[in-house]
Design a protein around this motif. Structure first.
Motif, PDB file in Angstrom:
ATOM      1  N   MET A   1      44.487  47.851  30.041  1.00  0.00           N
ATOM      2  CA  MET A   1      44.805  46.449  30.306  1.00  0.00           C
ATOM      3  C   MET A   1      45.287  45.768  29.032  1.00  0.00           C
ATOM      4  O   MET A   1      44.899  46.133  27.944  1.00  0.00           O
ATOM      5  CB  MET A   1      43.572  45.709  30.819  1.00  0.00           C
ATOM      6  N   ARG A   2      46.080  44.740  29.231  1.00  0.00           N
ATOM      7  CA  ARG A   2      46.562  43.931  28.122  1.00  0.00           C
ATOM      8  C   ARG A   2      45.813  42.609  28.094  1.00  0.00           C
ATOM      9  O   ARG A   2      45.094  42.258  29.022  1.00  0.00           O
ATOM     10  CB  ARG A   2      48.062  43.677  28.282  1.00  0.00           C
ATOM     11  N   ILE A   3      46.017  41.829  27.029  1.00  0.00           N
ATOM     12  CA  ILE A   3      45.330  40.544  26.890  1.00  0.00           C
ATOM     13  C   ILE A   3      45.590  39.660  28.100  1.00  0.00           C
ATOM     14  O   ILE A   3      44.687  39.100  28.688  1.00  0.00           O
ATOM     15  CB  ILE A   3      45.776  39.817  25.608  1.00  0.00           C
ATOM     16  N   ARG A   4      46.854  39.539  28.521  1.00  0.00           N
ATOM     17  CA  ARG A   4      47.160  38.635  29.611  1.00  0.00           C
ATOM     18  C   ARG A   4      46.566  39.110  30.928  1.00  0.00           C
ATOM     19  O   ARG A   4      46.141  38.321  31.768  1.00  0.00           O
ATOM     20  CB  ARG A   4      48.665  38.455  29.721  1.00  0.00           C
ATOM     21  N   ALA A   5      46.531  40.424  31.130  1.00  0.00           N
ATOM     22  CA  ALA A   5      45.918  40.963  32.339  1.00  0.00           C
ATOM     23  C   ALA A   5      44.423  40.689  32.349  1.00  0.00           C
ATOM     24  O   ALA A   5      43.830  40.400  33.391  1.00  0.00           O
ATOM     25  CB  ALA A   5      46.177  42.469  32.427  1.00  0.00           C
ATOM     26  N   THR A   6      43.805  40.761  31.177  1.00  0.00           N
ATOM     27  CA  THR A   6      42.378  40.464  31.069  1.00  0.00           C
ATOM     28  C   THR A   6      42.107  39.014  31.431  1.00  0.00           C
ATOM     29  O   THR A   6      41.164  38.697  32.144  1.00  0.00           O
ATOM     30  CB  THR A   6      41.888  40.734  29.629  1.00  0.00           C
ATOM     31  N   VAL A   7      42.961  38.121  30.941  1.00  0.00           N
ATOM     32  CA  VAL A   7      42.816  36.706  31.264  1.00  0.00           C
ATOM     33  C   VAL A   7      42.899  36.492  32.761  1.00  0.00           C
ATOM     34  O   VAL A   7      42.094  35.792  33.362  1.00  0.00           O
ATOM     35  CB  VAL A   7      43.912  35.874  30.564  1.00  0.00           C
ATOM     36  N   ALA A   8      43.885  37.113  33.397  1.00  0.00           N
ATOM     37  CA  ALA A   8      44.075  36.939  34.829  1.00  0.00           C
ATOM     38  C   ALA A   8      42.874  37.455  35.610  1.00  0.00           C
ATOM     39  O   ALA A   8      42.429  36.841  36.579  1.00  0.00           O
ATOM     40  CB  ALA A   8      45.343  37.664  35.264  1.00  0.00           C
ATOM     41  N   ALA A   9      42.329  38.592  35.213  1.00  0.00           N
ATOM     42  CA  ALA A   9      41.212  39.187  35.932  1.00  0.00           C
ATOM     43  C   ALA A   9      39.959  38.330  35.824  1.00  0.00           C
ATOM     44  O   ALA A   9      39.185  38.211  36.782  1.00  0.00           O
ATOM     45  CB  ALA A   9      40.929  40.584  35.390  1.00  0.00           C
ATOM     46  N   VAL A  10      39.748  37.708  34.667  1.00  0.00           N
ATOM     47  CA  VAL A  10      38.538  36.926  34.453  1.00  0.00           C
ATOM     48  C   VAL A  10      38.639  35.550  35.085  1.00  0.00           C
ATOM     49  O   VAL A  10      37.712  35.065  35.735  1.00  0.00           O
ATOM     50  CB  VAL A  10      38.252  36.787  32.938  1.00  0.00           C
ATOM     51  N   SER A  11      39.787  34.890  34.918  1.00  0.00           N
ATOM     52  CA  SER A  11      39.911  33.493  35.351  1.00  0.00           C
ATOM     53  C   SER A  11      40.536  33.334  36.729  1.00  0.00           C
ATOM     54  O   SER A  11      40.497  32.262  37.311  1.00  0.00           O
ATOM     55  CB  SER A  11      40.746  32.706  34.342  1.00  0.00           C
ATOM     56  N   GLY A  12      41.161  34.398  37.252  1.00  0.00           N
ATOM     57  CA  GLY A  12      41.794  34.309  38.558  1.00  0.00           C
ATOM     58  C   GLY A  12      43.221  33.808  38.491  1.00  0.00           C
ATOM     59  O   GLY A  12      43.897  33.731  39.500  1.00  0.00           O
ATOM     60  N   ALA A  13      43.677  33.447  37.308  1.00  0.00           N
ATOM     61  CA  ALA A  13      45.063  33.006  37.131  1.00  0.00           C
ATOM     62  C   ALA A  13      45.463  33.267  35.702  1.00  0.00           C
ATOM     63  O   ALA A  13      44.633  33.282  34.810  1.00  0.00           O
ATOM     64  CB  ALA A  13      45.202  31.517  37.441  1.00  0.00           C
ATOM     65  N   GLU A 163      35.677  49.683  26.552  1.00  0.00           N
ATOM     66  CA  GLU A 163      35.407  49.400  27.964  1.00  0.00           C
ATOM     67  C   GLU A 163      35.154  47.920  28.209  1.00  0.00           C
ATOM     68  O   GLU A 163      35.478  47.390  29.273  1.00  0.00           O
ATOM     69  CB  GLU A 163      34.209  50.220  28.449  1.00  0.00           C
ATOM     70  N   ALA A 164      34.578  47.224  27.238  1.00  0.00           N
ATOM     71  CA  ALA A 164      34.267  45.805  27.399  1.00  0.00           C
ATOM     72  C   ALA A 164      35.499  44.916  27.272  1.00  0.00           C
ATOM     73  O   ALA A 164      35.485  43.744  27.642  1.00  0.00           O
ATOM     74  CB  ALA A 164      33.222  45.376  26.377  1.00  0.00           C
TER      75      ALA A 164
END
Length: 284
Positions: A1-13, A163-164
Motif C-alpha cells: 500500500m501507498r500513503i494515499r491508499a492508507t489514508v483512504a482505508a483508514v478514513s473512508g475517503a 505490517e502496521a
C-alpha cells in the motif's frame, strides 16, 4: 500500500483531495490543507499513542528543486523535482512532499502538492530508500497573489513497509523559497566613446507580478554597476545606486578602457538575484 491508499482505508475517503490544482478554498477563504491527523482519519492523541508504541520511519534529508529557490514567471508553469531519503527497519514503501504557505495550518493561503499519486522510491539498502516526486507551480492559479512570494513550509511524510503501515508526517519539516522571476537590462552609451568622456549607463529591474501576469518595475532596490575589462573574466563593482519608482537605473562614469558594463542585483527573499548581460563599450 501507498500513503494515499492508507489514508483512504483508514478514513473512508482520500483526504489528500487538495491534489487538485488550484487547491480548494476553505470556508474562511484560505486554502483547505488539512492537518496530518485529519488526513489519516485519527485524532492527534491516537497518533501520539501509536507513535509511542511503534517504530516510525526516519527522514534524513529533503531536497527541493536541487536546493535552489523555486522561481516562477508570469505565464509558464514551473515544474520542479523534490526528494527525500528515509529509513525504517522494514524498509520504505512510499513518501510524500508538499509546500504550503501561511503562518500555521489554520491559516494556509498557498498549497503546492505533488503531481504523482505515489513517490518513486529506490532502495539504497534493506532499510533506506531515496524517494522522488515532482511539483508544479502555476502563476495566476497556484500563485494567485504576490504576497505568496517568500518563505514556504515543507511537508515531509513517509510510509514504512511494515505490517502496521507506520507513518512519519511533519508539516513543518523545513522551509523553502518560492520567488517572483526577476529581469535586468543594461545599456551603455555612447559607443564608441573617446577616452575620458562620459558614459551613461541605464537599465531596468523588473519582476513577475503574479496578479496581473505581467512584469513590473522593482522599486527602491540597490543595484550594483559593474565593469570588466575586455581581456578579463572578472567584474568589479563601480558604484551602487537604487532603482526609481519605475524600476529604472541611470548613472554616469568616465570612459577609460574597452570593456563591458552590467547591472547586478543581489536579490531579496521574494525575488532572486539577477545579472544583466554585459554591454561592450569601445573606448578610442
Amino acid at each position: 500500500m501507498r500513503i494515499r491508499a492508507t489514508v483512504a482505508a483508514v478514513s473512508g475517503a482520500l483526504a489528500l483531495s487538495a491534489l487538485a490544482v488550484p487547491a480548494s478554498q476553505a470556508a474562511d477563504g484560505g486554502i483547505d490543507k488539512t492537518t496530518a491527523a485529519e488526513r489519516f482519519g485519527v485524532s492527534r492523541s491516537a497518533m501520539s499513542t501509536a507513535a509511542a508504541a511503534e517504530e516510525l520511519p526516519v527522514v534524513s534529508k529533503v531536497t527541493i528543486n536541487g536546493a535552489k529557490g523555486v522561481v516562477v514567471g508570469t505565464t509558464a508553469a514551473k515544474k520542479f523535482n523534490v526528494s527525500l531519503t528515509a529509513s525504517h527497519s522494514a524498509g520504505i514503501q512510499d513518501a510524500y512532499i508538499d509546500l504550503w504557505h501561511g503562518k500555521d495550518l489554520d491559516h494556509v493561503d498557498g498549497y503546492l502538492p505533488p503531481n504523482e499519486a505515489a513517490a518513486s522510491c529506490t532502495a539504497v539498502n534493506a532499510t533506506t530508500s531515496n524517494c522522488k516526486l515532482t511539483i508544479t507551480a502555476l502563476p495566476g492559479s497556484d500563485l494567485y497573489m504576490n504576497a505568496l512570494a517568500g518563505t514556504w513550509h515543507v511537508t515531509a511524510a513517509v510510509l514504512a513497509n511494515d505490517e502496521a503501515g507506520s507513518v512519519y508526517w511533519n508539516d513543518f519539516y523545513s522551509t523553502h523559497r518560492v520567488q517572483r522571476l526577476s529581469k535586468l537590462t543594461v545599456n551603455a552609451a555612447p559607443e564608441p566613446v573617446k577616452k575620458g568622456k562620459t558614459i551613461t549607463v541605464t537599465g531596468k529591474l523588473t519582476r513577475a507580478n503574479w496578479e496581473t501576469r505581467k512584469y513590473a518595475g522593482y522599486t527602491a532596490q540597490p543595484v550594483k554597476l559593474q565593469f570588466r575589462k575586455k581581456d578579463s573574466n572578472t567584474y568589479t563593482t563601480v558604484k551602487t545606486i537604487k532603482t526609481n519608482n519605475r524600476g529604472d537605473l541611470k548613472t554616469t562614469v568616465k570612459a577609460t578602457v574597452d570593456g563591458f558594463f552590467r547591472w547586478s542585483f543581489a536579490g531579496t527573499s521574494t525575488t532572486p538575484a539577477v545579472n544583466a548581460a554585459g554591454d561592450f563599450v569601445d573606448v578610442k
